[in-house]
Design an enzyme around this catalytic site. Structure first.
Site, PDB file in Angstrom:
ATOM      1  N   LYS A   1       0.850  -1.100   0.213  1.00 34.29           N
ATOM      2  CA  LYS A   1      -0.095   0.030  -0.012  1.00 34.29           C
ATOM      3  C   LYS A   1       0.880   1.320   0.034  1.00 34.29           C
ATOM      4  CE  LYS A   1      -3.820  -2.571   2.173  1.00 34.29           C
ATOM      5  NZ  LYS A   1      -4.463  -2.811   3.378  1.00 34.29           N
TER       6      LYS A   1
ATOM      7  N   GLN B   1      -4.481  -1.322   9.614  1.00 34.18           N
ATOM      8  CA  GLN B   1      -4.540  -2.695   9.092  1.00 34.18           C
ATOM      9  C   GLN B   1      -5.189  -3.839  10.154  1.00 34.18           C
ATOM     10  OE1 GLN B   1      -3.709  -3.413   5.789  1.00 34.18           O
ATOM     11  NE2 GLN B   1      -3.942  -5.561   6.124  1.00 34.18           N
TER      12      GLN B   1
ATOM     13  N   ASP C   1     -10.832   2.986   4.176  1.00 38.51           N
ATOM     14  CA  ASP C   1     -11.359   1.868   4.198  1.00 38.51           C
ATOM     15  C   ASP C   1     -12.626   1.469   3.965  1.00 38.51           C
ATOM     16  OD1 ASP C   1      -9.478  -0.418   4.335  1.00 38.51           O
ATOM     17  OD2 ASP C   1      -8.805  -0.062   6.376  1.00 38.51           O
TER      18      ASP C   1
HETATM   19  N1  GUN Z   1      -6.989  -6.694   6.102  1.00 40.49           N
HETATM   20  C1  GUN Z   1      -7.418  -7.310   5.235  1.00 40.49           C
HETATM   21  N2  GUN Z   1      -8.101  -6.632   3.987  1.00 40.49           N
HETATM   22  C2  GUN Z   1      -8.204  -5.371   4.892  1.00 40.49           C
HETATM   23  C3  GUN Z   1      -8.315  -4.076   4.420  1.00 40.49           C
HETATM   24  O1  GUN Z   1      -8.765  -3.925   3.165  1.00 40.49           O
HETATM   25  N3  GUN Z   1      -8.309  -2.960   5.051  1.00 40.49           N
HETATM   26  C4  GUN Z   1      -7.617  -3.107   6.222  1.00 40.49           C
HETATM   27  N4  GUN Z   1      -7.441  -2.019   7.156  1.00 40.49           N
HETATM   28  N5  GUN Z   1      -7.269  -4.299   6.797  1.00 40.49           N
HETATM   29  C5  GUN Z   1      -7.354  -5.513   6.020  1.00 40.49           C
END
Ligand code: GUN
Length: 295
Positions: free
Chosen positions: A54, A98, A121
């Site tokens: 990311k 995350q 998100d």
């Molecule tokens: N863990 C797995 N997929 C995601 C996501 O799209 N966002 C976040 N913050 N954590 C995740």
């Protein structure tokens, strides 16, 4: 039939090129640089690699990105204080914590603490509520990426029987909601399967589109797939390690078998994964524009 490959890497690249232009225009015309912070608690290897990807993508697009890695023992209170700090930081338009978080931290409490205007998100209840009502909001990145893949690959969803496997808050529930709405990649008839579903295979065999988001490697096999179905595989399962140390990944779909029956299919890796990250970038740019009253 051998399925056409739905190439998420290519589609994501096209969207990233559009975003790169948009980011440089924001900078030239308005001196705005969108900012994203990722917060990782602990050392889970999969989470580490997602967060690194990311930040790398943000950097490549000209988005300001900050990466915070906290010790696995970090208290909920300290994490909440950090979220609050970024809620009040004008350089930061998007905050991503995350998931999953360590067991001692209340995930909902942390997600609810993020300012909904910085919730790139799309996990805050304000954004979830708006999404369900079909109002403008940050869409969660993986479902948003799936909608884009379906649209850009020409998969007809209107009137289609869509079987979604997995009822998570991140994928299953939101994609079910979005695809039943009157919108692009919508107007579908939805069946949402989960661990208590009685005859998963029977549901799948009716499907024009299968979206698998369960976290069980190769669970969807050729005998569960109707001829000509479109297959979206959201699974990223680590099934081993190559000699060079890299994880060997498998999706939730038995790609080799299913590709002989499907009309189109996403690979793992290179399908949904690159789209998820790209939609996060799109949301971050959107957040920066909103903060400057440009949209
Ligand atoms: N863990 C797995 N997929 C995601 C996501 O799209 N966002 C976040 N913050 N954590 C995740």
């Amino acid at each position: 039939m051998t399925a056409k490959l739905i190439n998420g890497t290519e589609v994501a690249k096209a969207i990233r090129e559009e975003l790169t232009v948009e980011v440089s225009e924001l900078k030239e015309k308005y001196s705005i640089v969108p900012g994203l912070v990722t917060i990782l608690v602990g050392e889970d290897p999969a989470s580490q690699s997602y967060v690194a990807a990311k930040n790398k993508t943000a950097h490549a697009l000209g988005i300001h990105s900050e990466q915070v890695t906290l010790d696995v023992d970090t208290s909920e209170e300290d994490l909440l204080a950090l979220v609050d700090k970024y809620n009040n930081d004008p350089k930061i338009n998007g905050i991503l914590v995350q998931l999953p978080l360590p067991k001692h931290i209340n995930e909902a409490k942390v997600l609810y603490a993020i300012n909904p205007d910085k919730d790139v998100d799309g996990f805050h209840p304000v954004n979830v509520g708006k999404m369900v009502l079909g109002e403008e909001c940050f869409l969660p990145c993986t479902p948003h990426g799936i909608l884009e893949l379906l649209t850009r690959s020409g998969v007809e969803t209107s009137g289609a029987e869509v079987v979604i496997i997995g009822r998570s808050n991140i994928v299953g529930k939101p994609i079910a909601n979005l695809m039943l709405q009157k919108r692009n990649a919508g107007n579908a008839t939805i069946t949402l399967c989960h661990t208590r579903t009685k005859d998963m295979a029977a549901h799948c065999r009716r499907a024009d589109i299968i979206i698998a988001a369960v976290g069980v490697p190769k669970m969807v096999t050729a005998d569960m797939v109707k001829d000509g179905a479109a297959i979206i595989d959201v699974g990223v399962n680590r099934i081993g390690q190559a000699a060079n140390g890299k994880a060997i990944l498998a999706g939730d779909v038995d790609f080799e078998g299913v590709k002989e029956k499907a009309s189109c299919i996403t690979p793992v890796p290179g399908g949904v994964g690159p789209m998820t990250i790209t939609m996060l970038m799109k949301n971050t740019v959107q957040a920066a524009k909103m903060a400057a009253n440009l949209s």
